[in-house]
Design a protein around this motif. Structure first.
Motif, PDB file in Angstrom:
ATOM      1  N   TRP A 117       0.935  -1.312  -0.104  1.00  0.00           N
ATOM      2  CA  TRP A 117      -0.380   0.046  -0.071  1.00  0.00           C
ATOM      3  C   TRP A 117       0.627   0.843  -0.020  1.00  0.00           C
ATOM      4  O   TRP A 117       0.371   2.237  -0.634  1.00  0.00           O
ATOM      5  N   SER A 143      -6.305  -6.397  -3.442  1.00  0.00           N
ATOM      6  CA  SER A 143      -7.575  -6.485  -3.257  1.00  0.00           C
ATOM      7  C   SER A 143      -7.713  -7.640  -2.951  1.00  0.00           C
ATOM      8  O   SER A 143      -9.136  -8.202  -2.481  1.00  0.00           O
ATOM      9  N   ARG A 190     -11.798  -1.957  -3.156  1.00  0.00           N
ATOM     10  CA  ARG A 190     -11.169  -2.683  -3.247  1.00  0.00           C
ATOM     11  C   ARG A 190     -11.857  -3.630  -4.529  1.00  0.00           C
ATOM     12  O   ARG A 190     -11.648  -4.668  -5.751  1.00  0.00           O
ATOM     13  N   ARG A 191     -13.185  -3.388  -4.459  1.00  0.00           N
ATOM     14  CA  ARG A 191     -14.081  -4.246  -5.747  1.00  0.00           C
ATOM     15  C   ARG A 191     -14.321  -4.315  -6.995  1.00  0.00           C
ATOM     16  O   ARG A 191     -13.692  -4.644  -8.173  1.00  0.00           O
ATOM     17  N   ASP A 246     -13.377   2.527   0.631  1.00  0.00           N
ATOM     18  CA  ASP A 246     -12.507   1.329   1.109  1.00  0.00           C
ATOM     19  C   ASP A 246     -13.258   0.267   0.185  1.00  0.00           C
ATOM     20  O   ASP A 246     -12.132  -0.367  -0.964  1.00  0.00           O
ATOM     21  N   CYS A 261      -4.172  -0.763  -6.421  1.00  0.00           N
ATOM     22  CA  CYS A 261      -4.653  -1.741  -6.873  1.00  0.00           C
ATOM     23  C   CYS A 261      -4.229  -2.306  -7.913  1.00  0.00           C
ATOM     24  O   CYS A 261      -4.330  -3.820  -8.641  1.00  0.00           O
TER      25      CYS A 261
END
Length: 243
Positions: A88, A121, A167-168, A163, A114
């Protein structure tokens, strides 16, 4: 905090903060640093994904024996904590004077990270952030949202929403990118499906497909659309608080 207290902390937390973890292992003086171990793990994860990352593979890459790797990190769980914080990296600089631009910048920065490390993820989320870089990301978005008038608790809930969206979205982009093959021709798929959709009465889908608007790609416009709808919802909360 004493070494005894360290025993009650989650795996990897002590090392993530640059403190030596107590080890009962004896042997020669270490030839590697924890930072070198994490850098090597990062290379392996970027090449094969974190699921394929194992302690024996990491030891082999570093020229260590299978047992020697445990002199640096005690378990794979501990390694993944360090790996996540390194991947990160530091939090982005955000526009503190414009909450909407700041929140959008934070979310897009997550998606970008990501894209750089596609396996991020997939990493399991084990509670609230506790490592230096992840706490920096949390503090950055909380400053933006509390600066707009939300309480710290409300800001934390909004940060969790952003967040999850980041990620999705990143996972969807990666999965579509990885599954795309040159053997598949989108127009051929559309020609095959369109009449069948019409027969089933799926006229809206058929119309989208006929206009080349029904695709499985996740474009930047798609990311922006969803993000703006989330920000619209946060804006309603902020306006309500001010009123």
């Amino acid at each position: 905090m004493t070494t005894t207290d360290h025993a009650h902390l989650p795996p990897g937390l002590v090392l993530a903060w640059g403190l030596p973890a107590k080890s009962h292992r004896l042997g020669r003086k270490p030839t590697q640093s924890v930072e070198q171990i994490v850098d090597a793990a990062l290379e392996l994860a970027d090449a094969d994904g974190f699921a394929a990352l194992s302690m024996p593979k990491l030891a082999q890459k570093l020229g260590l024996t299978a047992n020697a790797i445990y002199r640096y990190v005690r378990s794979r769980d501990e390694l993944l904590v360090l790996l996540a914080d390194a991947a990160w990296g530091p939090a982005p600089d955000l526009d503190a004077g414009n909450w909407r631009a700041g929140a959008a910048g934070w979310t897009r920065a997550m998606v970008d990270r990501c894209d750089i490390h596609p396996w991020l993820s997939d990493l399991p989320i084990r509670g609230a952030p506790m490592t230096p870089n992840l706490l920096g990301w949390a503090e950055a978005i909380l400053r933006v949202l509390t600066g707009a008038g939300l309480s710290p608790t409300e800001s934390l809930s909004c940060a969790l929403l952003l967040d999850g969206y980041a990620r999705r979205t990143a996972a969807a982009r990666r999965d579509v990118r990885d599954s795309t093959t040159t053997a598949v021709e989108p127009t051929a798929v559309a020609r095959f499906l369109e009449p069948r959709l019409q027969e089933l009465g799926y006229s809206i889908l058929a119309g989208l497909m006929a206009g080349d608007q029904y695709t499985d790609e996740v474009h930047d416009d798609d990311v922006a659309f969803g993000l703006q709808r989330i920000l619209d919802g946060i804006d309603v909360l902020i306006v309500r608080k001010r009123g």
